[in-house]
Scaffold this motif. Structure first.
Motif, mmCIF file in Angstrom:
data_model
loop_
_atom_site.group_PDB
_atom_site.id
_atom_site.type_symbol
_atom_site.label_atom_id
_atom_site.label_comp_id
_atom_site.label_asym_id
_atom_site.label_seq_id
_atom_site.Cartn_x
_atom_site.Cartn_y
_atom_site.Cartn_z
ATOM 1 N N SER A 213 0.830 -1.202 0.000
ATOM 2 C CA SER A 213 0.000 0.000 0.000
ATOM 3 C C SER A 213 0.868 1.257 0.000
ATOM 4 O O SER A 213 2.018 1.242 0.438
ATOM 5 C CB SER A 213 -0.917 0.021 1.222
ATOM 6 N N ASN A 214 0.310 2.346 -0.508
ATOM 7 C CA ASN A 214 0.927 3.660 -0.423
ATOM 8 C C ASN A 214 0.240 4.457 0.679
ATOM 9 O O ASN A 214 -0.992 4.469 0.773
ATOM 10 C CB ASN A 214 0.778 4.409 -1.756
ATOM 11 N N ASP A 215 1.017 5.133 1.510
ATOM 12 C CA ASP A 215 0.464 6.015 2.548
ATOM 13 C C ASP A 215 -0.507 5.288 3.471
ATOM 14 O O ASP A 215 -1.491 5.871 3.937
ATOM 15 C CB ASP A 215 -0.236 7.222 1.900
ATOM 16 N N ASN A 216 -0.257 4.001 3.696
ATOM 17 C CA ASN A 216 -1.104 3.200 4.590
ATOM 18 C C ASN A 216 -2.562 3.138 4.132
ATOM 19 O O ASN A 216 -3.463 2.890 4.924
ATOM 20 C CB ASN A 216 -1.035 3.745 6.025
ATOM 21 N N SER A 217 -2.796 3.372 2.854
ATOM 22 C CA SER A 217 -4.146 3.287 2.304
ATOM 23 C C SER A 217 -4.400 1.874 1.813
ATOM 24 O O SER A 217 -3.556 1.262 1.160
ATOM 25 C CB SER A 217 -4.311 4.278 1.141
ATOM 26 N N SER B 70 -2.448 0.897 -3.693
ATOM 27 C CA SER B 70 -1.197 0.301 -4.157
ATOM 28 C C SER B 70 -0.959 0.666 -5.619
ATOM 29 O O SER B 70 -1.897 0.934 -6.370
ATOM 30 C CB SER B 70 -1.255 -1.225 -4.019
ATOM 31 N N ASN B 71 0.299 0.669 -6.035
ATOM 32 C CA ASN B 71 0.611 0.996 -7.423
ATOM 33 C C ASN B 71 0.068 -0.057 -8.376
ATOM 34 O O ASN B 71 0.018 -1.247 -8.059
ATOM 35 C CB ASN B 71 2.128 1.102 -7.618
ATOM 36 N N GLU B 72 -0.292 0.392 -9.577
ATOM 37 C CA GLU B 72 -0.685 -0.522 -10.629
ATOM 38 C C GLU B 72 0.551 -1.112 -11.302
ATOM 39 O O GLU B 72 1.676 -0.639 -11.123
ATOM 40 C CB GLU B 72 -1.547 0.188 -11.679
ATOM 41 N N LEU B 73 0.352 -2.146 -12.102
ATOM 42 C CA LEU B 73 1.453 -2.749 -12.840
ATOM 43 C C LEU B 73 1.905 -1.841 -13.987
ATOM 44 O O LEU B 73 3.102 -1.608 -14.171
ATOM 45 C CB LEU B 73 1.029 -4.110 -13.389
ATOM 46 N N ILE B 74 0.945 -1.317 -14.773
ATOM 47 C CA ILE B 74 1.258 -0.503 -15.950
ATOM 48 C C ILE B 74 0.390 0.746 -15.935
ATOM 49 O O ILE B 74 -0.824 0.665 -15.680
ATOM 50 C CB ILE B 74 1.013 -1.290 -17.252
ATOM 51 N N MET B 75 1.006 1.895 -16.231
ATOM 52 C CA MET B 75 0.267 3.158 -16.307
ATOM 53 C C MET B 75 0.609 3.886 -17.600
ATOM 54 O O MET B 75 1.779 4.049 -17.940
ATOM 55 C CB MET B 75 0.584 4.068 -15.119
ATOM 56 N N PHE B 76 -0.420 4.317 -18.306
ATOM 57 C CA PHE B 76 -0.277 5.280 -19.389
ATOM 58 C C PHE B 76 -0.601 6.647 -18.804
ATOM 59 O O PHE B 76 -1.690 6.843 -18.253
ATOM 60 C CB PHE B 76 -1.251 4.979 -20.529
ATOM 61 N N THR B 77 0.322 7.615 -18.931
ATOM 62 C CA THR B 77 0.071 8.907 -18.308
ATOM 63 C C THR B 77 0.784 10.024 -19.051
ATOM 64 O O THR B 77 1.764 9.791 -19.775
ATOM 65 C CB THR B 77 0.527 8.903 -16.830
ATOM 66 N N TYR B 78 0.265 11.235 -18.900
ATOM 67 C CA TYR B 78 0.920 12.438 -19.396
ATOM 68 C C TYR B 78 1.843 12.937 -18.305
ATOM 69 O O TYR B 78 1.400 13.178 -17.178
ATOM 70 C CB TYR B 78 -0.134 13.493 -19.745
ATOM 71 N N LYS B 79 3.127 13.092 -18.612
ATOM 72 C CA LYS B 79 4.082 13.532 -17.591
ATOM 73 C C LYS B 79 4.188 15.050 -17.565
ATOM 74 O O LYS B 79 4.003 15.730 -18.568
ATOM 75 C CB LYS B 79 5.455 12.922 -17.858
ATOM 76 N N GLY B 80 4.505 15.571 -16.405
ATOM 77 C CA GLY B 80 4.759 16.995 -16.258
ATOM 78 C C GLY B 80 3.517 17.851 -16.168
ATOM 79 O O GLY B 80 3.576 19.052 -16.391
ATOM 80 N N ALA B 81 2.375 17.247 -15.870
ATOM 81 C CA ALA B 81 1.134 18.016 -15.798
ATOM 82 C C ALA B 81 1.153 18.970 -14.609
ATOM 83 O O ALA B 81 1.479 18.588 -13.494
ATOM 84 C CB ALA B 81 -0.059 17.076 -15.682
ATOM 85 N N LYS B 82 0.800 20.215 -14.876
ATOM 86 C CA LYS B 82 0.632 21.196 -13.811
ATOM 87 C C LYS B 82 -0.792 21.111 -13.261
ATOM 88 O O LYS B 82 -1.690 20.631 -13.944
ATOM 89 C CB LYS B 82 0.883 22.606 -14.348
ATOM 90 N N PRO B 83 -1.044 21.592 -12.053
ATOM 91 C CA PRO B 83 -2.420 21.642 -11.546
ATOM 92 C C PRO B 83 -3.301 22.463 -12.483
ATOM 93 O O PRO B 83 -2.873 23.464 -13.059
ATOM 94 C CB PRO B 83 -2.258 22.322 -10.181
ATOM 95 N N ASP B 84 -4.557 22.005 -12.644
ATOM 96 C CA ASP B 84 -5.465 22.676 -13.570
ATOM 97 C C ASP B 84 -5.644 24.162 -13.246
ATOM 98 O O ASP B 84 -5.799 24.991 -14.142
ATOM 99 C CB ASP B 84 -6.833 21.990 -13.548
ATOM 100 N N ASP B 85 -5.616 24.500 -11.962
ATOM 101 C CA ASP B 85 -5.816 25.897 -11.570
ATOM 102 C C ASP B 85 -4.739 26.811 -12.134
ATOM 103 O O ASP B 85 -4.958 28.016 -12.288
ATOM 104 C CB ASP B 85 -5.859 26.025 -10.044
ATOM 105 N N GLN B 86 -3.560 26.270 -12.430
ATOM 106 C CA GLN B 86 -2.477 27.080 -12.988
ATOM 107 C C GLN B 86 -2.584 27.236 -14.497
ATOM 108 O O GLN B 86 -1.771 27.922 -15.108
ATOM 109 C CB GLN B 86 -1.127 26.449 -12.632
#
Length: 514
Positions: free
Chosen positions: A146-150, A154-170
């Motif tokens: 688990s992450n952060d005792n949650s 837990s992490n997934e095996l494979i992730m497709f993701t956009y890297k370097g995303a800023k918070p939407d508010d910015q």
């Protein structure tokens, strides 16, 4: 431009349609509001085109050192293949296919790094090999902690993701200055500087004004058990595509799935995402062998999470199997993703396939054999999700996991309809806000008898129920309508009917093994 279709696949027969669909068709013709929202824009390319069989250059994982069925780790080979594929795209190629041969590839043996494999470029497809003699199997031999005792993180095996995303508010682009009803394609904005045709944007609201909060849950009162909705406020996120700009008026491809009142502070933001990624013809095998117990520990809730799509557009997951897993697929912060013809098999676990804080996701023709505790469904600010022709076991039901999902269509599906099973913490309720539609749902358990739609873990805000078949009985004062109870209506699928009405024909992909 939409490809012409053969004449033998005509559009919808309006004369045979049920009353509520005929009213919807009239409203579409006149440009007025209707009880039914327009769900036909969900899925890959808004349902207008088939998922492509891409012919990008192939990266063969075996050529990077993977040896299937040898009971040794294939992590380094897969990581090298990912890096080679991303280098092709970065070098100017249109895309890349990471190809696996037949057999088992052990991607998470004992002592493996718990960091997920991450794919962060557009137009990369994971493709397995399958024929009568065998198939590709990606094996997660050991669980992630688990992450952060949650329990569920837990992490997934494979992730497709956009890297370097800023918070939407910015990434604020402009503010909304005019009101618009549900179903409208147009908004008035303060400025169109920074906007362009074809651009994908995020329409956002976050406001805890008590008047707005109270209006969001009418005809009910705000519950004392809730904390998120009254404290953090009404939160809506819709991912949209700009079709045209005229002065300070912006028209979108997709219809709005929530009414907009400018006084509450609606805004438009940049949407950071990748496009065109897919996963196809792969078996994902976990190693969860215990009898599942909800929230027993992190192993049971999330130890074997397999696949996440995050900040993706016009992507797909098709013809995949998920065996002995805690969770099959999560589609997060994404738009127009199709998950088609997938199966959950083996030992039962926590979750099947969900749309989470995403827009216009299509989960269709999927089967949940073991009946995951939370089967196909939605969570957080998911909006415009279509659960289409799915089947789950009678001892489970669709998921609606609180934190403000809206506008979900449960369309020509089969499975249980169970009390106290929707999911989510009481503080994050209700389970589902406006425009939950159950269309020709066929209940396969014994039914709940008289079903209260407004109690803990069943809080569904005034759903639209059409053609419900089963023993569950709904209270008239708790539904927007309940047409043709006990008997299926035409069209059999609302998604198909609305798409055919919009296009004038049935797209080829609906009858193909996508």
């Amino acid at each position: 431009v939409i490809d012409p279709q053969p004449e033998e696949k005509p559009g919808i027969d309006l004369t045979a349609c049920c009353d509520i669909f005929q009213a919807y068709a009239t409203a579409q013709e006149k440009g007025t509001e209707s009880t039914l929202l327009n769900y036909s824009y969900s899925g890959y390319e808004h349902g207008e085109r088939a998922i492509p069989d891409v012919d990008y250059p192939e990266i063969l994982v075996d050529e990077y050192g993977a040896i299937p069925d040898d009971n040794l780790s294939d992590r380094e080979a897969f990581q090298a293949a990912i890096e080679a594929a991303e280098a092709l795209v970065a070098g100017g190629r249109a895309g890349a296919v990471i190809r696996f041969g037949k057999g088992r590839y052990d991607l998470h043996p004992e002592g493996a790094d718990i960091t997920p494999f991450t794919i962060s470029c557009s137009n990369i497809v994971l493709r397995g090999t399958k024929d009568a003699t065998g198939e590709t199997e990606l094996y997660m031999e050991t669980p992630n902690p688990s992450n952060d005792n949650s329990l569920w993180n837990s992490n997934e095996l494979i992730m497709f993701t956009y890297k370097g995303a800023k918070p939407d508010d910015q990434l604020l682009l402009t503010t909304i200055t005019g009101d618009a009803p549900c179903g409208s394609h147009t908004l008035q904005v303060s400025s169109t500087s920074g906007l362009s045709m074809g651009q994908r944007v995020l329409l956002k609201l976050k406001n805890n004004n008590p008047e707005l909060v109270a209006d969001e849950v009418k005809p009910y009162d705000v519950c004392d058990e809730w904390s998120e909705l009254p404290n953090d406020g009404v939160q809506v996120t819709e991912y949209l595509t700009i079709a045209r700009i005229e002065g300070t008026k912006v028209t979108f491809v997709e219809p709005l799935m929530h009414k907009v009142e400018a006084r509450w502070g609606w805004t438009l933001h940049r949407f950071q995402h990748n496009v065109g990624c897919g996963v196809e013809d792969i078996t994902f095998r976990g190693n969860f062998q215990e009898r599942f117990s909800h929230h027993l520990n992190a192993l049971h809730d999330s130890g074997f999470r397999m696949l996440t799509f995050r900040r993706q557009v016009n992507g797909w997951i098709r013809r995949c199997r998920f065996i002995d897993v805690s969770e099959g697929v999560s589609v997060m912060l994404s738009a127009n993703i199709s998950v088609l013809n997938c199966r959950i098999e083996g030992n039962g676990g926590h979750a099947a396939i969900r749309s989470q804080a995403s827009s216009h996701v299509l989960i269709g023709r999927c089967i949940d054999e073991p009946a995951q505790y939370h089967s196909f469904g939605v969570s957080k600010t998911a909006i415009g999700t279509v659960l289409w022709r799915n089947t789950t076991g009678s001892n489970s039901c669709f998921e609606s996991h609180c934190s403000q999902p809206r506008a979900t269509l449960l369309d020509a599906c089969r499975g249980g309809f169970m009390a106290n099973h929707a999911g989510g913490d009481a503080a994050l309720g209700p389970n589902h806000l406006g425009h939950l539609t159950l269309w020709n749902y066929r209940e396969t358990n014994y039914g709940a008898g008289k079903f209260d739609l407004w109690v803990r873990n069943n809080r569904f805000l005034m759903p639209v129920i059409v053609g419900y078949q089963g023993n569950t009985v709904f209270k008239a004062e708790q539904v927007t309508c309940n047409e043709s109870y006990g008997k299926a209506v035409y069209p059999e699928s609302l998604y198909e009917g609305q798409l055919m009405l919009r296009l004038g024909y049935q797209p080829d992909w609906m009858s193909a093994n996508q």
